[in-house]
Design a protein around this motif. Sequence first.
Motif, mmCIF file in Angstrom:
data_model
loop_
_atom_site.group_PDB
_atom_site.id
_atom_site.type_symbol
_atom_site.label_atom_id
_atom_site.label_comp_id
_atom_site.label_asym_id
_atom_site.label_seq_id
_atom_site.Cartn_x
_atom_site.Cartn_y
_atom_site.Cartn_z
ATOM 1 N N TRP A 143 -57.452 -16.612 42.342
ATOM 2 C CA TRP A 143 -58.035 -17.848 41.928
ATOM 3 C C TRP A 143 -58.219 -17.665 40.287
ATOM 4 O O TRP A 143 -58.088 -18.805 39.758
ATOM 5 C CB TRP A 143 -59.620 -17.764 42.604
ATOM 6 N N SER A 144 -58.056 -16.693 39.740
ATOM 7 C CA SER A 144 -58.113 -16.549 38.507
ATOM 8 C C SER A 144 -56.699 -17.231 37.663
ATOM 9 O O SER A 144 -56.915 -18.004 36.784
ATOM 10 C CB SER A 144 -58.157 -15.199 37.836
ATOM 11 N N LYS A 145 -55.827 -17.135 38.438
ATOM 12 C CA LYS A 145 -54.462 -17.470 38.137
ATOM 13 C C LYS A 145 -54.329 -19.105 38.272
ATOM 14 O O LYS A 145 -54.099 -19.917 37.595
ATOM 15 C CB LYS A 145 -53.350 -16.831 39.156
ATOM 16 N N TYR A 146 -55.061 -19.358 39.390
ATOM 17 C CA TYR A 146 -54.908 -20.950 39.694
ATOM 18 C C TYR A 146 -55.815 -21.555 38.751
ATOM 19 O O TYR A 146 -55.341 -22.672 38.217
ATOM 20 C CB TYR A 146 -55.842 -21.091 41.103
ATOM 21 N N PHE A 147 -57.059 -21.117 38.385
ATOM 22 C CA PHE A 147 -57.753 -21.909 37.395
ATOM 23 C C PHE A 147 -57.305 -21.616 36.023
ATOM 24 O O PHE A 147 -57.540 -22.904 35.185
ATOM 25 C CB PHE A 147 -59.159 -21.096 37.212
ATOM 26 N N SER A 148 -56.464 -20.766 35.671
ATOM 27 C CA SER A 148 -55.940 -20.964 34.454
ATOM 28 C C SER A 148 -54.742 -21.841 34.220
ATOM 29 O O SER A 148 -54.596 -22.466 33.176
ATOM 30 C CB SER A 148 -55.351 -19.299 33.958
ATOM 31 N N LEU A 149 -54.352 -21.894 35.510
ATOM 32 C CA LEU A 149 -53.036 -22.986 35.342
ATOM 33 C C LEU A 149 -53.837 -24.424 35.497
ATOM 34 O O LEU A 149 -53.193 -25.433 34.977
ATOM 35 C CB LEU A 149 -52.250 -23.013 36.769
ATOM 36 N N GLN A 150 -54.802 -24.693 36.146
ATOM 37 C CA GLN A 150 -55.632 -25.964 36.195
ATOM 38 C C GLN A 150 -56.350 -26.275 35.019
ATOM 39 O O GLN A 150 -56.474 -27.382 34.568
ATOM 40 C CB GLN A 150 -56.783 -25.779 37.301
ATOM 41 N N GLY A 151 -56.584 -25.433 34.234
ATOM 42 C CA GLY A 151 -57.311 -25.606 32.929
ATOM 43 C C GLY A 151 -58.853 -25.836 33.237
ATOM 44 O O GLY A 151 -59.295 -26.013 34.383
ATOM 45 N N GLY A 152 -59.432 -26.467 32.136
ATOM 46 C CA GLY A 152 -61.057 -26.761 32.438
ATOM 47 C C GLY A 152 -61.754 -25.529 32.111
ATOM 48 O O GLY A 152 -61.570 -24.410 31.936
ATOM 49 N N ASP A 153 -63.273 -25.829 32.009
ATOM 50 C CA ASP A 153 -64.331 -24.821 31.715
ATOM 51 C C ASP A 153 -64.687 -24.317 32.931
ATOM 52 O O ASP A 153 -64.244 -24.609 34.139
ATOM 53 C CB ASP A 153 -65.372 -25.481 30.996
ATOM 54 N N ILE A 154 -65.743 -23.204 33.001
ATOM 55 C CA ILE A 154 -66.227 -22.547 34.041
ATOM 56 C C ILE A 154 -66.654 -23.183 35.309
ATOM 57 O O ILE A 154 -66.412 -23.058 36.273
ATOM 58 C CB ILE A 154 -67.054 -21.352 33.622
ATOM 59 N N GLU A 155 -67.586 -24.245 34.689
ATOM 60 C CA GLU A 155 -68.258 -25.221 35.635
ATOM 61 C C GLU A 155 -67.371 -26.129 36.350
ATOM 62 O O GLU A 155 -67.428 -26.406 37.722
ATOM 63 C CB GLU A 155 -69.083 -26.059 34.763
ATOM 64 N N THR A 156 -66.045 -26.712 35.750
ATOM 65 C CA THR A 156 -65.075 -27.292 36.483
ATOM 66 C C THR A 156 -64.466 -26.381 37.577
ATOM 67 O O THR A 156 -64.120 -26.844 38.470
ATOM 68 C CB THR A 156 -64.075 -27.798 35.547
ATOM 69 N N GLN A 157 -64.093 -25.256 37.139
ATOM 70 C CA GLN A 157 -63.456 -24.521 37.833
ATOM 71 C C GLN A 157 -64.399 -24.059 39.116
ATOM 72 O O GLN A 157 -63.896 -23.944 40.354
ATOM 73 C CB GLN A 157 -63.295 -22.879 37.272
ATOM 74 N N ARG A 158 -65.727 -23.656 38.926
ATOM 75 C CA ARG A 158 -66.752 -23.791 40.066
ATOM 76 C C ARG A 158 -66.366 -24.798 41.034
ATOM 77 O O ARG A 158 -66.616 -24.732 42.270
ATOM 78 C CB ARG A 158 -67.870 -23.236 39.589
ATOM 79 N N GLN A 159 -66.482 -26.017 40.459
ATOM 80 C CA GLN A 159 -66.553 -27.153 41.499
ATOM 81 C C GLN A 159 -65.239 -27.114 41.957
ATOM 82 O O GLN A 159 -65.266 -27.760 43.323
ATOM 83 C CB GLN A 159 -66.769 -28.382 40.435
ATOM 84 N N LEU A 160 -64.259 -27.023 41.299
ATOM 85 C CA LEU A 160 -62.771 -26.937 42.056
ATOM 86 C C LEU A 160 -62.940 -26.120 43.395
ATOM 87 O O LEU A 160 -62.174 -26.285 44.288
ATOM 88 C CB LEU A 160 -61.628 -26.506 41.118
#
Length: 275
Positions: A143-160
């Motif tokens: 998930w860390s890899k995925y979120f780093s590729l998606q970009g955005g802040d922590i809240e955006t990552q949590r919502q994703l």
Amino acid sequence: MSDSVLVFVSHSSADKESYVEPIVNDLEDCFINVWIDKRKIPPGQNLRKSIFRSGLDKADVALLFFTKNSLNSAWVDLEIKHVLREELKRGSSDLNKIISIFDSEDTYEQISERYPELTDDLLHLMPKDYDKNHLGKLISAIWSKYFSLQGGDIETQRQLLEKDQEIFQKEKEIQVLKSNLENYRHSNQDYAEFEIIQRHPAIAYFEENKKQLLSGYPVSLHNPKHPEVFDLIGLGLLEPREEQDDEGYEVTYGYITERGVEYCKWQMLFGQTDQ
């Protein structure tokens, strides 16, 4: 599940049942969409094209399984070199797409010699008797890899993540329900008979009066316009009952049977609606 993180699994077929598939199943239970050749390549499709174009190149993360078997596999070596080459083409010197797991210290030593690009931060110990801690670290890395590729802040990552989990869980529940329904359909003897019964001419009259019957109200057995009601009795969907009318005369009505109720359930789930 199609909107979740997509993880391509590079592995030796010799490890599939004993090592790879248990981990794949655990990842899918944790809302991760896994691309594995056994499930994703239909018979007759070009193997190389499917793996590289549909699998590796479209995946968010490439999960490399390192074992004694995979290190001796020319095909796995081809997959690894392909993803390393593609990452370097994109100028990704830190290899954002890659996560590697190894099953033992001996395997680790061979990885570092053969693939020096795979630094320690990309490698995760995953023994064949892995526990929840090993699995948790792997899931976190994916998930860390995925979120780093998606970009955005922590809240955006949590919502994703929450959205992906919701979609994946609903699709899993639908698949389980479909599987249970199909198993029930094939194991129930009445349901096999219902496929024949639904083509009987008398079923049209049964369908016309289904709501009335299911509500507990009978149909008359004395209507000359509908002799098919007696066929419904013969099919076991109705049963005759004698009652007294308002004037005290004995009359016979047709009430829906338990079998009739089961037929209605079957028709709703599996039957043809264009009678």
